[in-house]
Design a protein around this motif. Structure first.
Motif, short mmCIF file in Angstrom:
data_model
loop_
_atom_site.label_atom_id
_atom_site.label_comp_id
_atom_site.label_asym_id
_atom_site.label_seq_id
_atom_site.Cartn_x
_atom_site.Cartn_y
_atom_site.Cartn_z
N GLY A 1 3.82 -5.92 -10.56
CA GLY A 1 3.83 -4.73 -9.71
C GLY A 1 2.44 -4.17 -9.47
O GLY A 1 2.17 -3.54 -8.43
N VAL A 2 1.54 -4.39 -10.41
CA VAL A 2 0.17 -3.92 -10.29
C VAL A 2 -0.50 -4.58 -9.08
O VAL A 2 -1.15 -3.93 -8.25
CB VAL A 2 -0.57 -4.25 -11.62
CG1 VAL A 2 -2.06 -4.20 -11.47
CG2 VAL A 2 -0.09 -3.36 -12.74
N ASP B 1 1.19 -6.19 -6.65
CA ASP B 1 2.02 -5.90 -5.48
C ASP B 1 1.56 -4.61 -4.80
O ASP B 1 1.38 -4.54 -3.58
CB ASP B 1 3.47 -5.72 -5.97
CG ASP B 1 4.46 -6.35 -5.02
OD1 ASP B 1 4.03 -7.09 -4.12
OD2 ASP B 1 5.67 -6.09 -5.19
N GLN B 2 1.34 -3.61 -5.63
CA GLN B 2 0.93 -2.30 -5.11
C GLN B 2 -0.45 -2.37 -4.44
O GLN B 2 -0.65 -1.84 -3.36
CB GLN B 2 0.88 -1.34 -6.30
CG GLN B 2 1.02 0.10 -5.93
CD GLN B 2 0.86 0.96 -7.18
OE1 GLN B 2 -0.26 1.34 -7.52
NE2 GLN B 2 1.94 1.28 -7.85
N THR B 3 -1.36 -3.05 -5.10
CA THR B 3 -2.71 -3.12 -4.56
C THR B 3 -2.75 -3.96 -3.28
O THR B 3 -3.47 -3.62 -2.33
CB THR B 3 -3.69 -3.64 -5.64
OG1 THR B 3 -3.84 -2.59 -6.59
CG2 THR B 3 -5.04 -4.00 -5.09
N ALA C 1 -0.40 -4.13 -1.12
CA ALA C 1 0.15 -3.29 -0.05
C ALA C 1 -0.89 -2.27 0.44
O ALA C 1 -0.99 -2.00 1.63
CB ALA C 1 1.41 -2.59 -0.55
N ARG C 2 -1.67 -1.76 -0.49
CA ARG C 2 -2.65 -0.72 -0.12
C ARG C 2 -3.92 -1.27 0.48
O ARG C 2 -4.52 -0.67 1.36
CB ARG C 2 -3.07 0.07 -1.38
CG ARG C 2 -2.12 1.14 -1.76
CD ARG C 2 -2.49 1.68 -3.08
NE ARG C 2 -3.50 2.73 -2.97
CZ ARG C 2 -3.55 3.78 -3.78
NH1 ARG C 2 -2.66 3.91 -4.73
NH2 ARG C 2 -4.48 4.67 -3.63
N ARG D 1 -1.80 -12.23 -3.70
CA ARG D 1 -0.37 -11.99 -3.94
C ARG D 1 0.46 -13.18 -3.48
O ARG D 1 1.36 -13.65 -4.18
CB ARG D 1 0.05 -10.72 -3.19
CG ARG D 1 1.54 -10.40 -3.26
CD ARG D 1 1.86 -9.17 -2.44
NE ARG D 1 3.26 -8.81 -2.55
CZ ARG D 1 4.24 -9.33 -1.81
NH1 ARG D 1 3.96 -10.28 -0.90
NH2 ARG D 1 5.49 -8.94 -1.97
N ARG E 1 11.99 -7.50 -9.66
CA ARG E 1 12.26 -6.05 -9.52
C ARG E 1 12.89 -5.44 -10.77
O ARG E 1 12.94 -4.23 -10.90
CB ARG E 1 13.20 -5.80 -8.33
CG ARG E 1 12.63 -6.19 -6.98
CD ARG E 1 11.57 -5.20 -6.49
NE ARG E 1 10.98 -5.65 -5.25
CZ ARG E 1 9.68 -5.61 -4.96
NH1 ARG E 1 8.81 -5.14 -5.83
NH2 ARG E 1 9.23 -6.04 -3.80
N LEU F 1 -5.00 -2.83 -10.74
CA LEU F 1 -4.19 -1.64 -10.40
C LEU F 1 -4.98 -0.70 -9.48
O LEU F 1 -4.42 -0.08 -8.58
CB LEU F 1 -3.79 -0.91 -11.68
CG LEU F 1 -2.98 0.39 -11.51
CD1 LEU F 1 -1.66 0.13 -10.79
CD2 LEU F 1 -2.68 1.02 -12.86
#
Ligand code: AMP
Length: 492
Positions: free
Chosen positions: A5-6, A8-10, A12-13, A34, A141, A210
């Protein structure tokens, strides 16, 4: 919660921004990283169940970053292997971990393949490229945060390596504590991998990914002081984890602080006050100290940047204050807290502490007691809440940031037909922090012992010096008095 998730989030941003660099060359954006991790994950899961151990044995290379996230996306466990180990030692770890596959640099793959029954895949091979061509896996997930993420092999004092079991929760606790206590990177920052990525530098990937900070792998795949300092000129907002020996090498270049160097986290072995003062004079207020161990990765106590400002020798010689989210205590033989200033064993507890040793309930029971991790390190607290390490009950020698367990070297020395007795201790050394010295009783040449060791254990564990003696000092039970030997060496 899954550490994937670390990323995944980055992604996306900051998708289009540079994520992984070799030297100054960008190799992947965050979106590409990713995508590669999810393709590798899909290929892993096509023939392996979740929970499989995926080993990585490589000098610092960009593939290590994608393999970590791929293993996590596949809900598998990363087994990082120190690239300096002998192929036979690597094979032992692979066997103990029950690894399904080991991804290796081309050089290590060649030496490892004949030594192990585990599948060895070189990261430059066609098979690896084939993995990147499969359809990506959907990101996980529903991973239980207690699931294993990282099986971290520490050399055992008993000779056998032990795998500290670290979960997604453990590494997230380390991540949060790092960002709370030590560093505050953002997407305009970089993590430069000076130290081996199989150890602290690899663990620090999580907090820096992150925050979207670049992952910079030196072209040399190793630590070269000038190359490292150049990279800290060429990339923005650089942070790095370095062993104390590496910091000394930076100072020895005579260069001043690179414009973009923000933070050097040092630790993993003793940093002598004199060396720290020289480093601060050369580079300024960029230093942060951590005290941790594989069983509580990077996170037991620490000295923040501000703690180094105007600090006296007692402060600089300490390992600092308990880290955010970690309880630290010093206890006596009965497990009761000692008075301030009284030396005892350092224990800690918190979300960062491992759940135990892989397949080793006896070692787990001896190390995790009453909810506390027994570190095996001796120390004392002062009235400011600052911890100072006094001795290491485990006798480990830390040379240039690498741990060397004397027993392991002794066990090999003793197998030489002309060695009657052997005892290995650490001696203080300006360059390496400590060096391995072997006291030998027997009629044998140093060159023969070198040859004997090099055929059996990693080169870096070989003694830098042999002392030939008629007998070893012993107590009334016949136990060798290592302390006496250490004092003899320190007195020189
Ligand atoms: P490892 O498990 O390989 O990371 O080794 C951990 C051991 O290194 C600890 O138990 C300590 O003995 C030593 N160590 C770690 N950090 C420091 C530090 N800042 N100062 C002195 N020794 C340290």
């Amino acid at each position: 919660m899954n550490l994937f998730g670390v990323l995944d989030q980055t992604a996306a941003r900051h998708g289009d921004r540079g994520a992984v660099f070799v030297g100054t060359r960008q190799v992947h954006t965050w979106s590409e990283l990713r995508d590669r991790a999810l393709r590798l994950a899909a290929s892993l899961r096509s023939d392996l169940p979740s929970g499989s151990r995926i080993a990585v044995a490589s000098e610092n290379r960009p593939e290590i970053v994608e393999l970590m996230f791929a293993a996590w996306a596949a809900e598998c466990v990363v087994v990082p292997i120190n690239f300096k180990l002998h192929a036979l030692e690597m094979a032992e770890i692979l066997d103990d971990a029950g690894a399904s596959i080991v991804f290796a640099s081309p050089k290590i793959a060649a030496s490892l393949a004949p030594a192990t029954g585990v599948t060895v895949e070189a990261v430059d091979a066609a098979a690896y490229r084939g993995r990147l061509a499969v359809e990506p896996l959907a990101p996980p997930r529903h991973t239980d945060p207690a699931e294993l993420a990282w099986l971290f092999y520490t050399s055992g004092t008993t000779g056998r390596s032990k795998g500290a079991m670290l979960s997604h929760r453990n590494l997230m606790a380390m991540t949060v504590s790092h960002l709370a206590d030590f560093d505050d990177p953002d997407a305009d920052c970089s993590l430069v991998h000076g130290a081996p990525m199989s150890h602290g530098s690899g663990l620090y990937i999580a907090p820096y990914v992150l925050r979207g900070a670049r992952q910079v792998v030196p072209e040399s795949a190793a630590f070269e002081a000038d190359e490292f300092l150049d990279l800290c000129e060429q990339h923005p907002g650089c942070s790095s984890f370095l062993a104390p020996t590496m910091v000394a090498r930076l100072v020895a270049t005579g260069r001043s602080c690179p414009a973009n160097l923000r933070t050097i986290v040092y630790g993993g072995g003793p940093m002598y006050v004199d060396g720290l003062k020289k480093a601060m004079a050369a580079f300024g207020q960029v230093f942060v100290q951590l005290y941790g161990q594989g069983e509580a990765p990077m996170t037991i106590t620490g000295l923040r940047r501000a703690d180094h400002l105007d600090a006296d020798d007692a402060a600089l010689g300490s390992v600092g204050y308990a880290r955010s989210g970690v309880d630290v205590a010093v206890v006596d033989d009965d497990g009761s807290p000692t008075e301030l200033g009284v030396i005892g064993e350092i224990v800690c507890r918190g979300d960062v502490v491992m759940s135990g040793y892989w397949n080793n309930p006896d070692a787990t029971a001896a190390t995790l007691r009453g909810g506390w991790l027994r570190t095996g390190d001796m120390g004392s607290f002062d009235e400011h809440g600052r911890l100072t390490l006094r001795d290491r009950s485990k006798d480990v020698v830390i040379s240039g940031g690498s741990n060397i367990y004397p027993r392991e070297v002794e066990e090999v020395l003793i197998t030489h037909p002309d060695v009657a007795e052997a005892c290995v201790v650490g001696a203080p050394d300006e360059e390496w922090g400590e060096v391995v010295v072997a006291f030998i009783v027997g009629d044998v040449e140093a060159a023969d012992l070198d040859e004997h060791l090099l055929a059996r254990i990693a080169r870096f564990k070989r003694p830098k010096r042999y002392e030939f003696v008629d007998e070893l000092p012993k107590n009334s039970y016949g136990k060798i008095l290592k302390r006496a030997l250490r004092e003899q060496l320190a007195g020189r």
